[in-house]
Every structure is written in structure tokens, then in C-alpha cells.
Motif scaffolding. Structure first.
Motif, PDB file in Angstrom:
ATOM      1  N   MET A  81      -2.661   2.714   7.891  1.00 40.66           N
ATOM      2  CA  MET A  81      -2.246   3.336   6.769  1.00 40.66           C
ATOM      3  C   MET A  81      -2.029   4.869   6.953  1.00 40.66           C
ATOM      4  O   MET A  81      -1.236   5.732   6.333  1.00 40.66           O
ATOM      5  CB  MET A  81      -3.530   3.287   5.657  1.00 40.66           C
ATOM      6  CG  MET A  81      -3.427   1.774   5.394  1.00 40.66           C
ATOM      7  SD  MET A  81      -2.040   1.309   4.069  1.00 40.66           S
ATOM      8  CE  MET A  81      -1.379   0.173   5.675  1.00 40.66           C
TER       9      MET A  81
ATOM     10  N   ARG B 163      -9.781   0.595  -3.310  1.00 45.00           N
ATOM     11  CA  ARG B 163      -9.038  -0.404  -2.570  1.00 45.00           C
ATOM     12  C   ARG B 163      -9.958  -1.049  -1.741  1.00 45.00           C
ATOM     13  O   ARG B 163     -10.789  -0.453  -1.012  1.00 45.00           O
ATOM     14  CB  ARG B 163      -7.872   0.409  -1.886  1.00 45.00           C
ATOM     15  CG  ARG B 163      -7.090  -0.790  -1.108  1.00 45.00           C
ATOM     16  CD  ARG B 163      -5.965  -0.368  -0.156  1.00 45.00           C
ATOM     17  NE  ARG B 163      -6.534   0.335   0.816  1.00 45.00           N
ATOM     18  CZ  ARG B 163      -5.938   1.646   1.498  1.00 45.00           C
ATOM     19  NH1 ARG B 163      -4.696   2.002   1.158  1.00 45.00           N
ATOM     20  NH2 ARG B 163      -6.578   2.111   2.454  1.00 45.00           N
TER      21      ARG B 163
ATOM     22  N   TYR C 145       9.946  -1.099  -6.073  1.00 49.09           N
ATOM     23  CA  TYR C 145       8.571  -1.534  -5.663  1.00 49.09           C
ATOM     24  C   TYR C 145       8.443  -3.183  -6.235  1.00 49.09           C
ATOM     25  O   TYR C 145       7.916  -3.959  -5.479  1.00 49.09           O
ATOM     26  CB  TYR C 145       7.245  -0.848  -5.784  1.00 49.09           C
ATOM     27  CG  TYR C 145       6.694  -0.916  -7.507  1.00 49.09           C
ATOM     28  CD1 TYR C 145       5.832  -1.771  -7.757  1.00 49.09           C
ATOM     29  CD2 TYR C 145       7.498  -0.058  -8.344  1.00 49.09           C
ATOM     30  CE1 TYR C 145       5.465  -1.866  -9.026  1.00 49.09           C
ATOM     31  CE2 TYR C 145       7.109  -0.077  -9.623  1.00 49.09           C
ATOM     32  CZ  TYR C 145       6.106  -0.974  -9.876  1.00 49.09           C
ATOM     33  OH  TYR C 145       5.744  -1.006 -11.190  1.00 49.09           O
TER      34      TYR C 145
ATOM     35  N   TYR D 273       0.611  -1.153  -0.042  1.00 55.06           N
ATOM     36  CA  TYR D 273      -0.156  -0.181  -0.060  1.00 55.06           C
ATOM     37  C   TYR D 273       0.759   1.316  -0.039  1.00 55.06           C
ATOM     38  O   TYR D 273       0.264   2.455  -0.427  1.00 55.06           O
ATOM     39  CB  TYR D 273      -0.855   0.062   1.076  1.00 55.06           C
ATOM     40  CG  TYR D 273      -1.797  -1.234   1.008  1.00 55.06           C
ATOM     41  CD1 TYR D 273      -2.593  -1.586  -0.191  1.00 55.06           C
ATOM     42  CD2 TYR D 273      -1.898  -2.149   2.096  1.00 55.06           C
ATOM     43  CE1 TYR D 273      -3.218  -2.875  -0.417  1.00 55.06           C
ATOM     44  CE2 TYR D 273      -2.605  -3.504   1.632  1.00 55.06           C
ATOM     45  CZ  TYR D 273      -3.222  -3.529   0.652  1.00 55.06           C
ATOM     46  OH  TYR D 273      -4.062  -4.681   0.525  1.00 55.06           O
ATOM     47  N   VAL D 274       2.187   1.107   0.221  1.00 52.62           N
ATOM     48  CA  VAL D 274       2.930   2.342   0.408  1.00 52.62           C
ATOM     49  C   VAL D 274       3.541   2.488  -1.172  1.00 52.62           C
ATOM     50  O   VAL D 274       3.573   3.721  -1.737  1.00 52.62           O
ATOM     51  CB  VAL D 274       4.446   2.255   1.183  1.00 52.62           C
ATOM     52  CG1 VAL D 274       5.411   3.149   0.922  1.00 52.62           C
ATOM     53  CG2 VAL D 274       3.888   2.193   2.686  1.00 52.62           C
TER      54      VAL D 274
ATOM     55  N   ASP E  48       0.485   3.792  -2.857  1.00 59.36           N
ATOM     56  CA  ASP E  48       0.288   5.150  -2.562  1.00 59.36           C
ATOM     57  C   ASP E  48       1.071   6.161  -3.213  1.00 59.36           C
ATOM     58  O   ASP E  48       1.047   7.236  -3.822  1.00 59.36           O
ATOM     59  CB  ASP E  48       0.582   5.282  -1.114  1.00 59.36           C
ATOM     60  CG  ASP E  48       0.254   6.890  -0.589  1.00 59.36           C
ATOM     61  OD1 ASP E  48      -0.711   7.244  -0.594  1.00 59.36           O
ATOM     62  OD2 ASP E  48       1.313   7.341  -0.217  1.00 59.36           O
TER      63      ASP E  48
ATOM     64  N   GLN F  47       1.468   7.529   6.317  1.00 58.71           N
ATOM     65  CA  GLN F  47       1.103   8.479   5.484  1.00 58.71           C
ATOM     66  C   GLN F  47       0.579   8.413   3.894  1.00 58.71           C
ATOM     67  O   GLN F  47       0.870   8.880   3.008  1.00 58.71           O
ATOM     68  CB  GLN F  47       2.505   9.286   4.899  1.00 58.71           C
ATOM     69  CG  GLN F  47       3.315   9.882   6.215  1.00 58.71           C
ATOM     70  CD  GLN F  47       2.519  11.300   6.437  1.00 58.71           C
ATOM     71  OE1 GLN F  47       2.083  11.666   7.714  1.00 58.71           O
ATOM     72  NE2 GLN F  47       2.688  12.157   5.697  1.00 58.71           N
ATOM     73  N   CYS F  48      -0.118   7.247   4.164  1.00 58.51           N
ATOM     74  CA  CYS F  48      -1.027   6.671   2.869  1.00 58.51           C
ATOM     75  C   CYS F  48      -2.248   7.359   2.636  1.00 58.51           C
ATOM     76  O   CYS F  48      -3.092   7.476   3.643  1.00 58.51           O
ATOM     77  CB  CYS F  48      -1.196   5.424   2.801  1.00 58.51           C
ATOM     78  SG  CYS F  48       0.459   4.009   2.847  1.00 58.51           S
TER      79      CYS F  48
ATOM     80  N   GLY G  76       5.306  10.973  -0.067  1.00 56.74           N
ATOM     81  CA  GLY G  76       4.799  10.638   0.969  1.00 56.74           C
ATOM     82  C   GLY G  76       5.554  10.540   2.207  1.00 56.74           C
ATOM     83  O   GLY G  76       5.246   9.973   3.502  1.00 56.74           O
TER      84      GLY G  76
ATOM     85  N   TYR H  63      -0.254   6.626  -6.856  1.00 62.34           N
ATOM     86  CA  TYR H  63      -1.347   7.643  -6.494  1.00 62.34           C
ATOM     87  C   TYR H  63      -1.049   9.118  -6.271  1.00 62.34           C
ATOM     88  O   TYR H  63      -1.411   9.876  -7.328  1.00 62.34           O
ATOM     89  CB  TYR H  63      -2.038   7.095  -5.443  1.00 62.34           C
ATOM     90  CG  TYR H  63      -3.541   7.753  -5.091  1.00 62.34           C
ATOM     91  CD1 TYR H  63      -4.028   8.389  -6.257  1.00 62.34           C
ATOM     92  CD2 TYR H  63      -3.905   8.081  -3.838  1.00 62.34           C
ATOM     93  CE1 TYR H  63      -5.510   8.952  -5.866  1.00 62.34           C
ATOM     94  CE2 TYR H  63      -4.856   8.904  -3.610  1.00 62.34           C
ATOM     95  CZ  TYR H  63      -5.727   9.262  -4.538  1.00 62.34           C
ATOM     96  OH  TYR H  63      -6.816   9.937  -4.202  1.00 62.34           O
ATOM     97  N   ARG H  64       0.048   9.048  -5.426  1.00 64.06           N
ATOM     98  CA  ARG H  64       0.524  10.839  -5.348  1.00 64.06           C
ATOM     99  C   ARG H  64       1.354  11.153  -6.654  1.00 64.06           C
ATOM    100  O   ARG H  64       1.131  12.127  -7.058  1.00 64.06           O
ATOM    101  CB  ARG H  64       1.640  10.430  -4.227  1.00 64.06           C
ATOM    102  CG  ARG H  64       0.904  10.497  -2.740  1.00 64.06           C
ATOM    103  CD  ARG H  64       2.009  10.178  -1.843  1.00 64.06           C
ATOM    104  NE  ARG H  64       1.394  10.059  -0.489  1.00 64.06           N
ATOM    105  CZ  ARG H  64       1.282  11.254   0.517  1.00 64.06           C
ATOM    106  NH1 ARG H  64       1.552  12.621  -0.149  1.00 64.06           N
ATOM    107  NH2 ARG H  64       0.832  11.022   1.601  1.00 64.06           N
TER     108      ARG H  64
ATOM    109  N   ARG I 169       8.294   3.681   6.091  1.00 62.47           N
ATOM    110  CA  ARG I 169       8.087   3.961   4.712  1.00 62.47           C
ATOM    111  C   ARG I 169       9.230   4.171   3.903  1.00 62.47           C
ATOM    112  O   ARG I 169       9.299   3.786   2.877  1.00 62.47           O
ATOM    113  CB  ARG I 169       7.018   5.265   4.926  1.00 62.47           C
ATOM    114  CG  ARG I 169       6.672   5.537   3.420  1.00 62.47           C
ATOM    115  CD  ARG I 169       5.708   6.744   3.415  1.00 62.47           C
ATOM    116  NE  ARG I 169       5.307   7.277   2.016  1.00 62.47           N
ATOM    117  CZ  ARG I 169       4.291   6.921   1.481  1.00 62.47           C
ATOM    118  NH1 ARG I 169       3.163   6.392   2.134  1.00 62.47           N
ATOM    119  NH2 ARG I 169       3.956   7.512   0.131  1.00 62.47           N
TER     120      ARG I 169
END
Length: 553
Positions: free
Chosen positions: A142, A107, A339, A86-87, A90, A146-147, A465, A93-94, A331
Motif C-alpha cells: 500500500m 480499514r 472505479y 484500495y487505490v 484512497d 501511495q495509499c 495519489g 479518502y484523499r 496506480r
């Protein structure tokens, strides 16, 4: 010169309302004049598991991105393998938002499952109450990491109608059959089964993540609907009371919120088969036009080079780690490896990440203090001062390096360890210069450089993040508190040792003074001398104490 404590709102005022008028010919951000999505659309590349190669990202609808990521099965606290996934998404996403895209991020929560029912029976709790409780715990984790919250976070229990409707479509299209209240997907009736994972049907072994059942037409057939067992939670259906199979939920919910055709589907590498393979089969069997443009999968977190998993029992929960380390350190650790690559859980590596976060925030706090201290002088100066050539070059390199590496399938490790470090080092060099007597033009030029360096570093940290909503001082305090907990010491213990060391130095007992310092460094506490003053801060233990491993276990 003693810099005052950082006040973010004051610093923000400086470069938001003053900086443009201070004469800095800043490198223009292309997003100010044109949509970043238009600029970067032809450059952003992501690895597509379906095609086994990096591809230029092009959304179905220009300027908009639809993204679905498989969520947790909520029956326990989440482990750092979940955090890794999820990091990673994220960050995606960011970055998509940074590029100017309008992103719809979905999600899910699996709140109906065999594992949930089993755990609920063990503790004597209603399954939905238990799963609901752990959904909330997951959201807390989460937020700590910082997600950003997705746009939608659907739960299986709220989408039974959509799930039953999809199953019925699959049956109507002759890709599923019923047996005693169960409904199975027929892989033999879906010729392209296996295209995501590359596995052939003959390669599938009975019992390998697919339940063995002699009633199946093919051992690889998988459940769309499970008939209720005595005493189990269930929902009514045309095939009898029961509950959904694991795979159908994501097909139904992604179609509900993003339609049958959307841009990105993500999850852990372990979901490629059978979960995502089965999702493709189900979705296409229900709607032949179903299509997902990019399949993205993150690598495993390993412990002693074995995949971290609850079923294996070699996992550490996010809470266990963040009890002793700041969530930003976790994180940072997870982003320190690309990743798609496996990352091996290591106390030593989290220690390094913790020190890196401390260095970042210490630099930002000192920078903010310096800017605040000279704010009035900058405002009242009639002459406009520009940044130094070195600062302009550093900002240019940081920005270009950041965009280059993020556009290359989100290559965060090189960002953390290259141009960002160069910028932080330059900021600290400027801070050291400001402690000396400088001519006014040189002083204000350096302050101007700090204003823009801090802004650029903050922008990078924000997209990654790593920029906390707390003040710099608050984050540094939290990092120190975690360090004390790991060391088994209190602030009073440290201050007492500092006093003892100061007395030893005063008596010229330098061997004792050195011993006091060297006794603390293996515990992750560094003593730093500034003239006659000594301060302490966290550090990487010279030899990480074995006790730390036990604290996490």
C-alpha cells in the motif's frame, strides 16, 4: 539552454515565498476563504449501491466523514484486484480531505479465517504469526502504491470481546440460534434481508458462498461463531471455544470505531453479497438504529475477461507487477478506468501508464530545473510579471475540470486524459520557448506561468495519489531501471548501442543507425536525438514482447 537538475525544495521556495509577490493575479481558491466542504457538499455525488443511483454526498455530521472499507484476508501476498479496491478508496479518502472534511477512515485486517488456518497448516506456521506477516507485507504494498494509511487498521484477533458482545445481542434479539457450539444468523427473522443486493431468499443457492449445513433452519443462514475443530486456534465464548464467522467481524469493528451509524462503507463489488448483505443484517439485528448512508463498491480486475481471484488462480500479485513496473504506473493504470467499471489486466495498458508517468515526471523535472535556473533573475527583477493569458486559462480549465469530474463520482479517467494533458503540453511548449532567445518580459512571464502551472499540476497529482515523495529525478531513474529490467538490458548495453549508432551515423551508414534504434523500440527503449547528442528513455514497445507476459506469470 541546459536546465539544471530539479531541486524540489528550491522550487518550492520559489512559489511558496515569491510567487504571490510576482504580480500574478491568480484565480482564487475558494478553500482559502471558506471551507471547501461547505462549497462542495451540495455538488459531490457518489453512487450508492443501496439506492442504485448517484446521490449528493451529505455527511451525518457536517464537516466530518466516517468511512469503513473491508480489508484483506492476510494469508498471502495481495493481488492487483486488492490494489484496485484500495487505490479507489484512497482516491476517495484523499478527495474528501481535499474538500476540507475531517475524515475518519477505518480499514480492517481479517487475520482469523479458514484460509489462514489452512495455509498455516500447510507451511507449519502459527496462524496468527502467518497472518501478521502478510499484514505487514500488505502495508508495504500500500505504501508503494501511495495509499495513505487509514486512521485505524483493526485486526479481528484483537476484537474478540466486541464480536462476542455483538453476537450475544443478536441472540437476545431472536435473530440467531446455537447448534453444537456454532451460532447461526436466522435470515427468516430479519424480513429486510436482501435489500442491498436485491436478491430474494429463494434466489440463494445452497453452497454459494454460504456453507451447506443440514443443521441450519434455512440454507441461507450464516455463521456468526464457528465451534473449534480439533487442533484449531480458538477463543472462549458462551457457546464454547471457537472463532468468529467472516461477516460478523466487520459489523463489530465498524461499530467499535465509527459507532453503529456512519457515512460510507466500501469494498469490492464481490462483497455486495453475501458479505455486506450479512453485515447489514447483523448490525441491524444487534442495534435497530444501525445505519450506513452510502454503500460504495469498486469493479473487478479481470484477466482475459474473467474476474481475477486467488481461488481461480488467474491473479497477479502486486509484487509481481511492481517488480517490472513502477508502482505509480500500476496506480495510474488502475485509475485509468472508472472505479465502478471492470478493468482488464493488460501488459499493453500498463506500458502506456508507465510511459504516461514518465512523461509527467519528465515534464515536472524540466519545469523545476527551468524555475531554479531563473530564480535569481525573478528575485532581482524590479518589475512584476504576470502569467500569460494562455497559462491562466489553462489553470482555470484544469481546476474546474478536476473539480467537475471528481465531484461526479470520482471520474478519474477523464482527468488523466484531458485537462491534465493539456497543462503538461503547455508546460513543455513553454520549456521549448525558454530555449530560444526571448526578451526579458516574455521570458519572465513564461517562468511565472511555469511556476503556477507546476503548482496546479502538483495539486491535482497529489489528490490523485500520483505525486511521489521522492524527487522527480529519483522517480525517473526508477522508471528507467524498471524499463531496463523488462528489456533484459543494462545501462551499459544501451550506451554501447548509442555509441555504435553514433559511429554509424558518422560513417553515413544510416541504415545501420536506423536498425540499431528499431531493434530497441520493441524492447521498450527509445533513442532520442538532440543535435549531436542522443539520450534514451522508456517507451511503449512497438510490439510488446511475448516474453514480458512470461515474466509476470
Amino acid at each position: 539552454m541546459k536546465f539544471i537538475e530539479n531541486n524540489y525544495s528550491l522550487v518550492s521556495t520559489v512559489y511558496n515565498t515569491e510567487a504571490w509577490s510576482l504580480g500574478f493575479t491568480f484565480l482564487p481558491n475558494r478553500s482559502r476563504n471558506t471551507t471547501m466542504a461547505e462549497v462542495r457538499e451540495s455538488e459531490f455525488q457518489i453512487y450508492n449501491t443501496m439506492t442504485k443511483q448517484k446521490e449528493k454526498f451529505k455527511p451525518i455530521v457536517p464537516g466530518k466523514v466516517s468511512m469503513y472499507v473491508c480489508g484483506v484476508t492476510s494469508y498471502d501476498f495481495s493481488h492487483i484486484g486488492h490494489a484496485r479496491a484500495y487505490v479507489a478508496f484512497d482516491v476517495l479518502y484523499r478527495y474528501l480531505k481535499h474538500l476540507g472534511y475531517e475524515v475518519k477512515y477505518v480499514r480492517n485486517f481479517t487475520d482469523v479465517d479458514d484460509k489462514i488456518i489452512k495455509r498455516a497448516n500447510e507451511v507449519g506456521e502459527d496462524p496468527l504469526k502467518l497472518s501478521g506477516r502478510f499484514c505487514e507485507e500488505f502495508l508495504t504494498d500500500m505504501a508503494d502504491l501511495q495509499c495513505l494509511p487509514p486512521n485505524e487498521q483493526p485486526r479481528v484477533s484483537d476484537h474478540m470481546d466486541q464480536i462476542r458482545d455483538m453476537i450475544q445481542k443478536i441472540i437476545n434479539n431472536d435473530c440467531a440460534y446455537t447448534v453444537d457450539g456454532d451460532v447461526y444468523f436466522s435470515v427468516d427473522n430479519f424480513p429486510s434481508y436482501g435489500r442491498l443486493s436485491g436478491r430474494k431468499l429463494e434466489d440463494n443457492r445452497a453452497g454459494e458462498r454460504i456453507a451447506v449445513d443440514s443443521r441450519k433452519r434455512n440454507p441461507a443462514d450464516f455463521a456468526l461463531w464457528k465451534a473449534a475443530k480439533q487442533g484449531e486456534i480458538s477463543w472462549a465464548s458462551p457457546w464454547g471455544p471457537g472463532r468468529p464467522g467472516w461477516h460478523i467481524e466487520c459489523s463489530a469493528m465498524s461499530a467499535t470505531y465509527l459507532t453503529e451509524t456512519f457515512d460510507i462503507h466500501g469494498g469490492g463489488m464481490d462483497l455486495t453479497f453475501p458479505h455486506h448483505e450479512n453485515e447489514i443484517a447483523q448490525s441491524c439485528a444487534a442495534c435497530p438504529n444501525s445505519n450506513i448512508s452510502y454503500w460504495m463498491h469498486n469493479g473487478f480486475v479481470t484477466a482475459n475477461d474473467e474476474k481475477m481471484s486467488k481461488s481461480v488462480g488467474n491473479f497477479f500479485t502486486i509484487r509481481e507487477v511492481t517488480k517490472l513496473y513502477h508502482p505509480l504506473a500500476l496506480r495510474h493504470f488502475l485509475m485509468g478506468t472508472h472505479y465502478r467499471s471492470p478493468v482488464n489486466y493488460s501488459i499493453a495498458q500498463i506500458e502506456i501508464s508507465s510511459e504516461a508517468i514518465f512523461y509527467i515526471y519528465q515534464t515536472l523535472e524540466s519545469c523545476g530545473g527551468a524555475i531554479s535556473q531563473f530564480q535569481e533573475e525573478i528575485k532581482t527583477s524590479r518589475k512584476k510579471y504576470s502569467t500569460t493569458d494562455e497559462a491562466q486559462e489553462c489553470i482555470k480549465n484544469l481546476r474546474s475540470h478536476f473539480e467537475e469530474k471528481m465531484c461526479d463520482d470520482l471520474h478519474t479517467p477523464t482527468i488523466l486524459n484531458a485537462a491534465l494533458q493539456v497543462a503538461l503540453k503547455l508546460m513543455n511548449r513553454i520549456l521549448d520557448m525558454l530555449k530560444k532567445k526571448l526578451q526579458k518580459p516574455q521570458k519572465l512571464s513564461n517562468i511565472e506561468s511555469l511556476i503556477w502551472l507546476e503548482k496546479e499540476v502538483r495539486d491535482v497529482l497529489d489528490v490523485l495519489g500520483l505525486l511521489s515523495s521522492s524527487t522527480y529525478t529519483a522517480v525517473l531513474t526508477q522508471l528507467k531501471e524498471k524499463a531496463l529490467k523488462r528489456a533484459g538490458l543494462t545501462e551499459e548495453n544501451i550506451l554501447q548501442r548509442i555509441e555504435e549508432r553514433a559511429l554509424a551515423r558518422k560513417k553515413s551508414e544510416f541504415k545501420l543507425a536506423d536498425q540499431i534504434r528499431s531493434d530497441l523500440t520493441p524492447k521498450g527503449i527509445a533513442l532520442l536525438d538532440f543535435g549531436n547528442d542522443t539520450i534514451w528513455q522508456p517507451c511503449v514497445p512497438v510490439k510488446p514482447a511475448k516474453a514480458l507476459d512470461q515474466q509476470i506469470l
